[in-house]
Design a protein around this motif. Structure first.
Motif, PDB file in Angstrom:
ATOM      1  N   UNK A 192       8.507  -5.321  -5.372  1.00 31.18           N
ATOM      2  CA  UNK A 192       9.597  -5.866  -4.570  1.00 31.18           C
ATOM      3  C   UNK A 192       9.285  -5.775  -3.086  1.00 31.18           C
ATOM      4  N   UNK A 193      10.327  -5.609  -2.294  1.00 34.91           N
ATOM      5  CA  UNK A 193      10.144  -5.496  -0.845  1.00 34.91           C
ATOM      6  C   UNK A 193       9.635  -4.116  -0.441  1.00 34.91           C
ATOM      7  N   UNK A 194       9.448  -3.235  -1.395  1.00 33.55           N
ATOM      8  CA  UNK A 194       9.027  -1.871  -1.093  1.00 33.55           C
ATOM      9  C   UNK A 194       7.511  -1.705  -0.993  1.00 33.55           C
ATOM     10  N   UNK A 195       6.732  -2.649  -1.511  1.00 34.43           N
ATOM     11  CA  UNK A 195       5.282  -2.499  -1.533  1.00 34.43           C
ATOM     12  C   UNK A 195       4.563  -3.505  -0.652  1.00 34.43           C
ATOM     13  N   UNK A 196       3.761  -3.003   0.301  1.00 43.87           N
ATOM     14  CA  UNK A 196       3.025  -3.857   1.241  1.00 43.87           C
ATOM     15  C   UNK A 196       1.626  -3.306   1.457  1.00 43.87           C
ATOM     16  N   UNK A 197       0.739  -4.171   1.919  1.00 41.95           N
ATOM     17  CA  UNK A 197      -0.586  -3.766   2.383  1.00 41.95           C
ATOM     18  C   UNK A 197      -0.790  -4.359   3.774  1.00 41.95           C
ATOM     19  N   UNK A 198      -1.493  -3.629   4.623  1.00 42.38           N
ATOM     20  CA  UNK A 198      -1.725  -4.093   5.986  1.00 42.38           C
ATOM     21  C   UNK A 198      -3.154  -3.884   6.436  1.00 42.38           C
ATOM     22  N   UNK A 199      -3.596  -4.782   7.310  1.00 38.30           N
ATOM     23  CA  UNK A 199      -4.931  -4.676   7.886  1.00 38.30           C
ATOM     24  C   UNK A 199      -4.881  -5.207   9.314  1.00 38.30           C
ATOM     25  N   UNK A 200      -5.814  -4.763  10.112  1.00 40.03           N
ATOM     26  CA  UNK A 200      -5.900  -5.208  11.500  1.00 40.03           C
ATOM     27  C   UNK A 200      -7.163  -6.037  11.667  1.00 40.03           C
ATOM     28  N   UNK A 201      -7.028  -7.145  12.363  1.00 39.03           N
ATOM     29  CA  UNK A 201      -8.153  -8.046  12.627  1.00 39.03           C
ATOM     30  C   UNK A 201      -8.190  -8.355  14.115  1.00 39.03           C
ATOM     31  N   UNK A 202      -9.340  -8.809  14.566  1.00 39.77           N
ATOM     32  CA  UNK A 202      -9.457  -9.272  15.954  1.00 39.77           C
ATOM     33  C   UNK A 202      -9.675 -10.779  15.950  1.00 39.77           C
ATOM     34  N   UNK A 203      -8.794 -11.464  16.655  1.00 42.07           N
ATOM     35  CA  UNK A 203      -8.935 -12.898  16.889  1.00 42.07           C
ATOM     36  C   UNK A 203      -8.886 -13.097  18.394  1.00 42.07           C
ATOM     37  N   UNK A 213       6.671   1.166   1.405  1.00 43.45           N
ATOM     38  CA  UNK A 213       5.372   1.793   1.602  1.00 43.45           C
ATOM     39  C   UNK A 213       4.367   0.732   2.030  1.00 43.45           C
ATOM     40  N   UNK A 214       3.662   1.008   3.110  1.00 42.68           N
ATOM     41  CA  UNK A 214       2.604   0.115   3.566  1.00 42.68           C
ATOM     42  C   UNK A 214       1.263   0.808   3.351  1.00 42.68           C
ATOM     43  N   UNK A 215       0.462   0.224   2.480  1.00 42.74           N
ATOM     44  CA  UNK A 215      -0.892   0.713   2.264  1.00 42.74           C
ATOM     45  C   UNK A 215      -1.779   0.144   3.365  1.00 42.74           C
ATOM     46  N   UNK A 216      -2.210   0.981   4.270  1.00 45.20           N
ATOM     47  CA  UNK A 216      -2.950   0.529   5.461  1.00 45.20           C
ATOM     48  C   UNK A 216      -4.437   0.800   5.321  1.00 45.20           C
ATOM     49  N   UNK A 217      -5.233  -0.080   5.900  1.00 48.75           N
ATOM     50  CA  UNK A 217      -6.654   0.198   6.024  1.00 48.75           C
ATOM     51  C   UNK A 217      -6.806   1.335   7.034  1.00 48.75           C
ATOM     52  N   UNK A 218      -7.960   1.971   7.032  1.00 46.23           N
ATOM     53  CA  UNK A 218      -8.184   3.088   7.953  1.00 46.23           C
ATOM     54  C   UNK A 218      -8.041   2.648   9.407  1.00 46.23           C
ATOM     55  N   UNK A 219      -8.515   1.430   9.719  1.00 46.09           N
ATOM     56  CA  UNK A 219      -8.409   0.923  11.095  1.00 46.09           C
ATOM     57  C   UNK A 219      -6.952   0.809  11.528  1.00 46.09           C
TER      58      UNK A 219
END
Length: 176
Positions: A27-38, A3-9
């Protein structure tokens, strides 16, 4: 299913077929994600909830978001190679991941760690590298910097060392 907990963006970019309710997984089942601009390009940072292991995906374009699972696996493999994971550990980790499910973020602690990582990346990219990583070794360099830093959080006891703890997690899953 990871499961990837994503920001709205990030959810707006990935456009998953189904958005699940927030699930806390370890474990390997839990993640969080976000998008950034570089450097005016979209980059994604994924952080494992338990180990705080970071996967940096620079310069993504629309087609990458359409096939996000495969792109994530590719960059996860690059990050693991960068910390010296064996081919057996990489294969085991890829087997454990499988298909991803997506939903909204649920851990402020992980999001706080991500923001710290973003500031570190921003400094390293602008002041040390001078551009968005273009090669596999540059991506491994940035990921390595993020993953060799110890992190703490309200949801973990003490502190975690992302590199070491991710490899232990993979090795532990191999034995069970």
């Amino acid at each position: 299913m990871p499961y990837i907990g994503c920001t709205q963006k990030l959810l707006n970019e990935i456009k998953p077929a189904q958005i699940l309710e927030p699930i806390s997984q370890r474990g390997l089942q839990g993640w969080h994600g976000n998008i950034f601009r570089f450097f005016r390009r979209k980059s994604v940072l994924l952080v494992n909830d338990e180990t705080r292991f970071a996967v940096f995906m620079p310069g993504l374009v629309k087609k990458d978001f359409m096939d996000f699972d495969k792109v994530l696996i590719k960059y996860f493999e690059i990050a693991l190679q960068g910390i010296g994971a064996t081919s057996a550990q990489i294969a085991q980790a890829k087997l454990l991941l499988g298909l991803f499910s997506y939903g909204k973020t649920h851990s402020r602690s992980v999001l706080g760690t991500m923001n710290d990582m973003k500031f570190n990346m921003e400094y390293m990219l602008k002041n040390r590298l001078g551009h968005l990583p273009r090669t596999r070794s540059e991506i491994q360099w940035i990921s390595g910097l993020l993953n060799e830093t110890p992190y703490s959080g309200k949801d973990i006891a003490g502190c975690v060392f992302a590199e070491r703890d991710m490899l232990r997690l993979i090795d532990g899953a191999e034995k069970s």
